[in-house]
Design an enzyme around this catalytic site. Structure first.
Site, PDB file in Angstrom:
ATOM      1  N   HIS A 172       6.513   9.953  -4.198  1.00 54.17           N
ATOM      2  CA  HIS A 172       7.357   8.758  -4.262  1.00 54.17           C
ATOM      3  C   HIS A 172       8.701   8.959  -3.580  1.00 54.17           C
ATOM      4  CE1 HIS A 172       4.907   7.028  -7.797  1.00 54.17           C
ATOM      5  NE2 HIS A 172       4.492   6.567  -6.633  1.00 54.17           N
TER       6      HIS A 172
ATOM      7  N   CYS B  10       3.381   2.216  -9.810  1.00 51.50           N
ATOM      8  CA  CYS B  10       2.280   3.143  -9.527  1.00 51.50           C
ATOM      9  C   CYS B  10       2.210   4.181 -10.641  1.00 51.50           C
ATOM     10  CB  CYS B  10       2.546   3.808  -8.184  1.00 51.50           C
ATOM     11  SG  CYS B  10       1.415   5.149  -7.776  1.00 51.50           S
TER      12      CYS B  10
ATOM     13  N   HIS C 165      -0.118   8.286  -0.727  1.00 52.27           N
ATOM     14  CA  HIS C 165      -0.413   9.426  -1.615  1.00 52.27           C
ATOM     15  C   HIS C 165      -1.632  10.195  -1.113  1.00 52.27           C
ATOM     16  CE1 HIS C 165       2.558   8.367  -4.528  1.00 52.27           C
ATOM     17  NE2 HIS C 165       1.924   7.322  -5.027  1.00 52.27           N
TER      18      HIS C 165
ATOM     19  N   HIS D  44       0.667   1.696  -0.141  1.00 53.76           N
ATOM     20  CA  HIS D  44       1.359   2.710  -0.953  1.00 53.76           C
ATOM     21  C   HIS D  44       0.400   3.841  -1.352  1.00 53.76           C
ATOM     22  CE1 HIS D  44       4.212   4.024  -4.192  1.00 53.76           C
ATOM     23  NE2 HIS D  44       3.075   4.409  -4.757  1.00 53.76           N
ATOM     24  N   GLU D  45      -0.741   3.482  -1.893  1.00 46.99           N
ATOM     25  CA  GLU D  45      -1.649   4.514  -2.412  1.00 46.99           C
ATOM     26  C   GLU D  45      -2.234   5.374  -1.284  1.00 46.99           C
ATOM     27  OE1 GLU D  45      -1.572   5.159  -5.525  1.00 46.99           O
ATOM     28  OE2 GLU D  45      -0.582   3.317  -6.179  1.00 46.99           O
TER      29      GLU D  45
HETATM   30 ZN    ZN Z   1       2.697   5.855  -6.066  1.00 44.92          ZN
END
Ligand code: ZN
Ligand code: CA
Ligand code: ZN
Length: 314
Positions: A277, A121, A271, A267-268
């Site tokens: 992370h 990422c 965020h 995952h994104e």
């Molecule tokens: Zn990331």
């Protein structure tokens, strides 16, 4: 001559800052077309005190992901342009090795080079407080805890915003839109199951979150780097932007060389909700994902993280 060079560096910097101010001032120094960014193999074995061709790329890599800091301004730009393995680089490598639970050697050993070459990422692992918001706490310290992490100052969606809308922006022709909508819907649903958030696709044009595929420099100050290395990035709350690197080999069901769209979406979205992370290799919020790997379930670390950030939602 030296003055002229530094002036032009400064004007590029100012331009980038004007375009975009959030957490990645770092990427100004990354040359998006430089192949050595993703291949550090030739530097294996390098140690402090040596000068070896390509060390500058290691410095830029570690800077991009938040491990290396020569300070702002000219010193920084000069240090990032030489190939000297200096003390700052050694310290940065140690902190990188610590995050990835590698042997902490301060050298470019084989395991470190391998980790640095893995697709990942684009969001930095360590985010300097001065790159987020204005109420930064001690500016010389990185935030570093054992597993899940937040961005400095814990940016999050306000309690009044638990119903978030998302829109799908540009998607390459090779990726069937209907199938991609399913990917987004499932990934959002995974987070909805462990929080009080609900997510709804908006077709009206305005949305809290926009997801799309972009290549190279795409206007947010965080250029993508072509095939390999950086796969995607997303912004902390409440910016609501999630970008895939359009030049990767994306798949709904990846083979050995392809990357799983849904795993990266999961995952994104972490965020987008405010998680940074995690150094837990089982966490969805771990920064790297090898090709062919499917990781579509939140781990306990991810769940602990999001619940710690939104305790009022429990
Ligand atoms: Zn990331
Ligand atoms: Ca890439
Ligand atoms: Zn972007």
């Amino acid at each position: 001559m030296a003055t002229r060079i530094s002036c032009s560096v400064v004007s590029i910097l100012v331009l980038v800052l004007a375009i975009h101010q959030p957490f990645t001032v770092h990427s100004r120094s990354l040359k998006s077309t430089d192949p050595s960014l993703t291949s550090f193999q030739s530097l294996e074995g390098a140690i402090k005190g040596q000068t070896r061709h390509g060390i500058r790329e290691v410095k830029r890599y570690l800077k991009a992901f938040g491990y290396l800091d020569y300070g702002e301004g000219e010193n920084d730009d000069v240090a990032l342009m030489d190939d000297k393995f200096d003390e700052t680089l050694e310290l940065a490598l140690r902190s990188y090795q610590k995050f990835y639970r590698l042997k902490v050697t301060g050298k470019l050993d084989a395991d470190t080079v391998k980790q640095m070459s893995a697709p990942r990422c684009g969001v930095p692992d360590l985010v300097h407080p001065r790159h987020v918001g204005t109420n930064a706490t001690k500016p010389s310290k990185f935030r570093m805890v054992a597993r899940y992490k937040f961005f400095p100052n814990n940016p999050k969606w306000p309690p009044s915003q638990t119903r978030l809308s998302y829109a799908i922006g540009p998607v390459p022709k090779a990726i069937p839109l209907e199938e991609f909508r399913g990917v987004c819907s499932r990934a959002f649903q995974s987070w909805a199951e462990v929080t009080a958030f609900t997510f709804e696709e908006s077709t009206s044009g305005s949305a809290d979150i926009v997801i799309g595929f972009y290549r190279g420099n795409h206007g947010d100050g965080n250029p993508f780097d072509g095939p390999g290395n950086v796969l995607a990035h997303a912004f902390y709350p409440t910016i609501g932007r999630f970008h895939y690197d359009a030049e990767e080999q994306w798949s709904f069901n990846p083979g050995l060389t392809e990357t799983d769209l849904e795993s990266v979406a999961l995952h994104e979205i972490g965020h987008l909700l405010g998680l940074a992370h995690s150094s837990d290799p089982n966490a969805v919020m771990y920064p790297s994902i090898p090709p062919g790997i499917i990781h579509r379930n939140l781990s306990q670390d991810d769940i602990n993280g999001i619940r710690a950030l939104y305790p009022e939602q429990r």
